[in-house]
Design a protein around this motif. Structure first.
Motif, short mmCIF file in Angstrom:
data_model
loop_
_atom_site.label_atom_id
_atom_site.label_comp_id
_atom_site.label_asym_id
_atom_site.label_seq_id
_atom_site.Cartn_x
_atom_site.Cartn_y
_atom_site.Cartn_z
N UNK A 432 -33.05 21.06 34.53
CA UNK A 432 -33.79 20.07 33.74
C UNK A 432 -35.30 20.24 33.89
N UNK A 433 -35.75 20.66 35.07
CA UNK A 433 -37.18 20.77 35.33
C UNK A 433 -37.79 22.00 34.70
N UNK A 434 -37.00 23.06 34.49
CA UNK A 434 -37.56 24.32 34.00
C UNK A 434 -36.83 24.88 32.78
N UNK A 435 -35.56 25.19 32.95
CA UNK A 435 -34.85 25.94 31.91
C UNK A 435 -34.66 25.10 30.65
N UNK A 513 -35.93 34.70 34.93
CA UNK A 513 -37.33 35.04 35.14
C UNK A 513 -38.08 33.83 35.66
N UNK A 514 -38.97 34.08 36.61
CA UNK A 514 -39.83 33.03 37.17
C UNK A 514 -41.28 33.41 36.89
N UNK A 528 -37.05 30.97 32.86
CA UNK A 528 -36.26 31.26 31.67
C UNK A 528 -35.00 32.01 32.04
N UNK A 529 -33.93 31.79 31.28
CA UNK A 529 -32.65 32.44 31.58
C UNK A 529 -32.01 32.91 30.28
N UNK A 530 -31.55 34.15 30.26
CA UNK A 530 -30.92 34.71 29.07
C UNK A 530 -30.21 36.00 29.45
N UNK A 536 -35.62 36.11 28.45
CA UNK A 536 -35.74 35.26 29.63
C UNK A 536 -37.20 35.15 30.06
N UNK A 537 -37.96 36.24 29.97
CA UNK A 537 -39.36 36.22 30.37
C UNK A 537 -40.19 35.35 29.42
#
Length: 559
Positions: A432-435, A513-514, A528-530, A536-537
């Motif tokens: 919830x905080x990022x993705x 990716x962070x 990001x996630x993919x 993702x980046x």
């Protein structure tokens, strides 16, 4: 005097000893253990164990590795008598296990105790009578000679009854009950008188058990008493000195350890410390103390959960979550600094190394505990513990700067909920905080081409629901995308740090990716996630930007 007045008590007198040897001693091997769970532990229960519970606990004690087990007080209880007969007649006693029964120094009780042991291969007959000053003067109103005569007469009855059952290999044990409250010269006088009847030899020794029936002084005093007895008792080479400490002062384990340093050979106690008042000496704790020093405890405590389950089911007593070695929370760190230290040490530890992990005196895995249980999260927790949970359970390898950023979200949640935060809840907060941070800007599509050693990026994004095409070039996709966003949004964004990894071990695994951006001189993190590493980046960049926008006045964003 008021109701809480220390003046009614007198300090225990120190033992006059010119030179103590025990403080310079070191425990190098385990003592002989004797479990008294089925007798001393059982008599302390609100509801004594039924036959099924006693048998279950007996089998556990055998499995753990006890070679001497006090199985009851058969002369005082029909249930105990029947249980002793059951394990003998059904052949439930392994050949290398010796059972022990307790009896007072009374002829009828001694005879009944021997009846319970008929047909037993080997057994310990444990005789006792109380010798302390307070017992002699206030309970029995008898002189020293009269109390000694009770012990001697009991020893004679025991010897006579044993002679009638020659097929059993007998060991005799005597306890001057309330030994710690007995004058030492008198205690040794009584024990020598008993041994004069039993005539022990080095090949067939007797056990002299010296109980702290009530813990009346500091553990060093008990050690002095044990060393003094060892120095003064006759035929020491034919005597096994045994300890039986209680926990009235909370020092039962310490007293037993110091007593072994003072020369004792044997220790009685119970699993997890059940017993009268504050309990018996906890053999689990003492054995694990030895284990933590590289000493073989000669007991198998590896399946701690099974031990706890059996003991609590049989005794109907709960286990405190902070109980040494066994409690649910003893290997758990909530403190952020503790978690961070544990995480770093565990990352460096390799199987086969000597164990040296901050805040963990032993490896929890040795007791069947999982590393996931070591670090748990509440409002006092920090970044290291949170990162460890996410790495162990979800494969996330968070860089330090993201650990710092994310910990504030977990702490806020923990404070609001006033409760421990589960690993699933931590991961949900992370998503919830990022993705899931998709507003006000969201990526729809992108294209990349390579021209003149530059990456040309064209991306379609939505800003507050309106689709917008952005374009830029750079030394890599990230630089191109950040450049395009700078032009579109009018911000000054700089890439500070970036890392990525896959979440699996095949080509279909997702990538994560962070990213850390400096946006208008403030740092923001994104994730990001993919299944597409480039996507993702780009999602990670927008995650950070979407975090920044509320703080940077969204009205600067063009429609």
């Amino acid at each position: 005097m008021n109701s809480f007045d220390h003046r009614k008590y007198t300090p225990f007198a120190p033992i006059p000893m010119a030179k103590r040897r025990w403080p310079d001693q070191q425990i190098k091997q385990a003592p002989r253990w004797c479990s008294v769970d089925l007798r001393d532990g059982n008599q302390a229960l609100i509801e004594p164990m039924n036959p099924k519970q006693k048998l279950a606990l007996f089998k556990l004690l055998v499995d753990v590795g006890f070679k001497e087990i006090e199985v009851g007080f058969p002369a005082a209880s029909q249930t105990d008598f029947d249980f002793v007969r059951q394990i003998i007649e059904q052949g439930l006693i392994p050949e290398d296990v010796t059972i022990q029964v307790l009896t007072q120094s009374r002829e009828a009780l001694i005879k009944r105790s021997f009846e319970a042991l008929k047909g037993c291969r080997q057994a310990i007959m444990h005789l006792y009578n109380s010798t302390s000053t307070v017992q002699r003067e206030q309970v029995f109103a008898k002189s020293k000679n009269e109390i000694k005569a009770i012990a001697v007469q009991g020893a004679q009855w025991v010897k006579q009854q044993a002679a009638q059952q020659p097929d059993t290999q007998w060991t005799f044990q005597y306890s001057p009950e309330s030994f710690t409250g007995t004058e030492l010269d008198y205690a040794v006088e009584v024990c020598d008188a008993v041994n004069a009847v039993w005539q022990p030899t080095k090949e067939n020794p007797v056990i002299i058990n010296l109980p702290a029936t009530v813990e009346v002084a500091t553990p060093n005093i008990y050690a002095d008493q044990i060393e003094w007895m060892g120095d003064h008792i006759q035929h020491r080479e034919a005597v096994v000195i045994s300890l039986h400490t209680h926990n009235d002062r909370g020092c039962g384990v310490a007293a037993a350890e110091l007593g072994v340093m003072a020369g004792a050979d044997r220790v009685e106690g119970t699993l997890l410390g059940n017993g009268e008042r504050t309990g018996n000496m906890d053999i689990v704790t003492m054995a694990m103390n030895l284990y933590s020093q590289g000493i073989n405890p000669e007991l198998d405590l590896s399946n701690m959960d099974k031990i706890i389950q059996t003991v609590t089911e049989c005794t109907q007593l709960p286990l405190h979550p902070r109980h040494p070695y066994a409690g649910e929370l003893v290997f758990t760190a909530f403190s952020g600094s503790h978690q961070d230290a544990i995480k770093k040490c565990l990352q460096r530890y390799q199987p086969g190394d000597h164990w040296d992990v901050a805040y963990l005196p032993i490896d929890p895995a040795d007791l069947g505990r999982n590393y996931q249980e070591v670090i748990r999260i509440n409002s006092q927790s920090g970044k290291g513990g949170i990162a460890y949970i996410l790495e162990q359970d979800y494969g996330l390898q968070m860089p330090r700067w993201l650990q710092v950023d994310f910990s504030q979200y977990v702490q806020q949640y923990a404070e609001e909920e006033s409760a421990e935060v589960s690993p699933a809840s931590i991961y949900k907060i992370f998503e919830q905080s990022y993705i899931a941070r998709k507003q006000p800007i969201e990526l729809e599509a992108y294209q990349i081409s390579r021209q003149q050693e530059q990456d040309q990026l064209s991306a379609t994004i939505t800003i507050d629901g309106q689709s917008t095409l952005i374009n830029s070039s750079g030394q890599g996709v990230m630089e191109a995308f950040i450049g395009a966003l700078n032009k579109q949004l009018g911000y000054n964004m700089v890439l500070v740090d970036y890392s990525e990894h896959t979440l699996g071990d095949n080509e279909r695994s997702e990538a994560i990716s962070y990213i850390q951006l400096n946006i208008e001189n403030q740092r923001y993190c994104g994730v990001g996630k993919s299944k597409d590493i480039i996507e993702a980046s780009l999602e990670a960049v927008l995650s950070a930007v979407n975090c920044a926008i509320p703080a940077l006045k969204a009205d600067v964003i063009p429609a």
